[in-house]
Design an enzyme around this catalytic site. Structure first.
Site, mmCIF file in Angstrom:
data_model
loop_
_atom_site.group_PDB
_atom_site.id
_atom_site.type_symbol
_atom_site.label_atom_id
_atom_site.label_comp_id
_atom_site.label_asym_id
_atom_site.label_seq_id
_atom_site.Cartn_x
_atom_site.Cartn_y
_atom_site.Cartn_z
ATOM 1 N N ASP A 132 0.849 -1.195 0.000
ATOM 2 C CA ASP A 132 0.000 0.000 0.000
ATOM 3 C C ASP A 132 0.888 1.249 0.000
ATOM 4 O OD1 ASP A 132 -2.653 -1.274 0.315
ATOM 5 O OD2 ASP A 132 -1.728 -2.050 2.132
ATOM 6 N N ASP A 168 3.418 -0.466 -8.518
ATOM 7 C CA ASP A 168 2.841 0.328 -9.604
ATOM 8 C C ASP A 168 2.964 1.817 -9.298
ATOM 9 O OD1 ASP A 168 0.986 -0.373 -7.372
ATOM 10 O OD2 ASP A 168 -0.105 1.308 -8.250
HETATM 11 C C1 LIG Z 1 -2.165 -3.661 -2.392
HETATM 12 S S1 LIG Z 1 -2.176 -5.191 -1.547
HETATM 13 C C2 LIG Z 1 -1.017 -6.175 -2.489
HETATM 14 C C3 LIG Z 1 -1.208 -7.644 -2.287
HETATM 15 C C4 LIG Z 1 -0.346 -8.553 -3.189
HETATM 16 N N1 LIG Z 1 1.065 -8.377 -2.955
HETATM 17 C C5 LIG Z 1 -0.663 -8.276 -4.641
HETATM 18 O O1 LIG Z 1 0.190 -7.670 -5.326
HETATM 19 O O2 LIG Z 1 -1.738 -8.676 -5.103
HETATM 20 C C6 LIG Z 1 -1.247 -4.803 -0.104
HETATM 21 C C7 LIG Z 1 -1.264 -5.903 0.928
HETATM 22 O O3 LIG Z 1 -0.415 -5.515 1.990
HETATM 23 C C8 LIG Z 1 -0.993 -5.907 3.226
HETATM 24 N N2 LIG Z 1 -0.426 -5.011 4.240
HETATM 25 C C9 LIG Z 1 -0.311 -3.669 4.160
HETATM 26 N N3 LIG Z 1 0.317 -3.178 5.250
HETATM 27 C C10 LIG Z 1 0.604 -4.261 6.027
HETATM 28 C C11 LIG Z 1 1.248 -4.423 7.286
HETATM 29 N N4 LIG Z 1 1.731 -3.387 7.939
HETATM 30 N N5 LIG Z 1 1.385 -5.667 7.774
HETATM 31 C C12 LIG Z 1 0.884 -6.736 7.108
HETATM 32 N N6 LIG Z 1 0.264 -6.648 5.907
HETATM 33 C C13 LIG Z 1 0.128 -5.431 5.380
HETATM 34 C C14 LIG Z 1 -2.480 -5.742 3.001
HETATM 35 O O4 LIG Z 1 -3.211 -6.546 3.887
HETATM 36 C C15 LIG Z 1 -2.620 -6.173 1.539
HETATM 37 O O5 LIG Z 1 -2.920 -7.542 1.405
#
Ligand SMILES: C[S@@+](CC[C@H](N)C(=O)[O-])C[C@H]1O[C@@H](n2cnc3c(N)ncnc32)[C@H](O)[C@@H]1O
Length: 230
Positions: A132, A168
Site C-alpha cells: 500500500d 505500480d
Molecule cells: C495492495 S495489496 C497487495 C497484495 C499482493 N502483494 C498483490 O500484489 O496482489 C497490499 C497488501 O499488503 C498488506 N499489508 C499492508 N500493510 C501491512 C502491514 N503493515 N502488515 C501486514 N500486511 C500489510 C495488506 O493486507 C494487503 O494484502
C-alpha cells in the site's frame, strides 16, 4: 465477502499445515495448525520446513502469488508469505497445499512485528510486492520501505541480504529509492521504472500478482527496485 464466509475460512485455516497466525495484537504468540502455539523465531528450519534451505519472505503477500510462484520455481529454497489479511492468507496457503508446495508457508501478522518471528540472520531474501502506498499526508512512515522497516529487515536478513520491491506507484517508488539511498547500511543494486518496456532481465519478475494484473489492465507501468544491506 460475507461474515459467514470469513468465519468459515478462519476456522478452516487451522486445519492447514502451512499457516501461522498472530492476530491478537496484545500478544505475540503464534497459533499454528490445530491452534497449537508455536515458537518459530529462530526455529523455522527445524520446526516447520525440516530442512536448512534458505528462506525468502514475501511481505504484503496478499493472495500469495509470488510466494507460490517462487516456491514452484525454486524447490530447493523455502518461502514464507506475510500479510495481515486472513482471507488472503487462506487463499495463498490453500493454493500452496493444492500445488503440493511444501516449501511455501504463510504468516499472518503485521509486518511491524516481523522481528518477533524471525531471529537475526534467519532470512536470506525479501520480496515486497505491491505494498500500500499510504499517500495521505503524514502517513509515509507506514510505507514498507520507510527507514524503520529497513532497520527491521536488516536485522532479520543475513549479511548482504537482498530486498526486491515491485510496485505500480510512482510516489512509493521514488520514496523507496530515496529511503534506501538515505539509509547508510543499504545500497541500490538495480532500479527500473518500467520493467516491461524491454525484455526482462530477471526471470522472477515474470510473476504477476492480483494487484499487478489490475494495474497492468489500466496501462500503469510496473517498477522494480533491488537493494542490498551491508
Ligand atoms: C495492495 S495489496 C497487495 C497484495 C499482493 N502483494 C498483490 O500484489 O496482489 C497490499 C497488501 O499488503 C498488506 N499489508 C499492508 N500493510 C501491512 C502491514 N503493515 N502488515 C501486514 N500486511 C500489510 C495488506 O493486507 C494487503 O494484502
Amino acid at each position: 465477502m460475507s461474515r459467514r464466509n470469513k468465519l468459515q475460512k478462519f476456522a478452516e485455516v487451522f486445519n492447514f499445515p502451512n499457516v501461522y497466525q498472530s492476530f491478537d495484537l496484545d500478544k505475540t504468540e503464534l497459533l499454528g495448525p490445530n491452534r497449537e502455539v508455536f515458537e518459530l523465531k529462530g526455529n523455522w528450519h527445524k520446526t516447520h520446513f525440516k530442512n536448512e534451505n534458505p528462506i525468502t519472505l514475501e511481505l504484503a503477500c496478499g493472495r500469495g502469488e509470488y510466494t507460490n510462484l517462487l516456491a514452484s520455481m525454486y524447490p530447493e529454497r523455502n518461502f514464507i508469505g506475510v500479510d495481515i489479511k486472513g482471507a488472503r492468507i487462506w487463499l495463498g496457503a490453500k493454493n500452496a497445499i493444492e500445488q503440493k508446495l511444501t516449501n511455501a508457508a504463510y504468516l499472518r501478522t503485521k509486518i511491524e512485528r516481523i522481528n518477533y518471528y524471525f531471529e537475526k540472520g534467519e532470512v536470506d531474501e525479501i520480496w515486497i510486492t505491491f505494498p500500500d502506498p499510504f499517500l495521505k499526508k503524514g502517513k509515509s512512515n507506514r510505507r514498507l520501505t520507510a527507514r524503520r522497516f529497513l532497520e527491521s529487515y536488516r536485522e532479520i536478513l543475513k549479511p548482504g541480504g537482498i530486498v526486491h520491491l515491485k510496485t505500480d506507484n510512482d510516489v512509493l517508488f521514488e520514496f523507496s529509492e530515496e529511503s534506501v539511498k538515505d539509509y547508510e547500511h543499504a545500497e541500490i543494486l538495480y532500479s527500473n521504472w518500467d520493467i516491461y518496456s524491454k525484455p526482462l532481465i530477471f526471470k522472477e519478475l515474470e510473476g504477476k500478482t492480483y494487484y499487478e494484473n489490475m494495474h497492468l489492465a489500466k496501462g500503469i507501468t510496473i517498477k522494480y527496485l533491488r537493494f542490498q544491506f551491508k
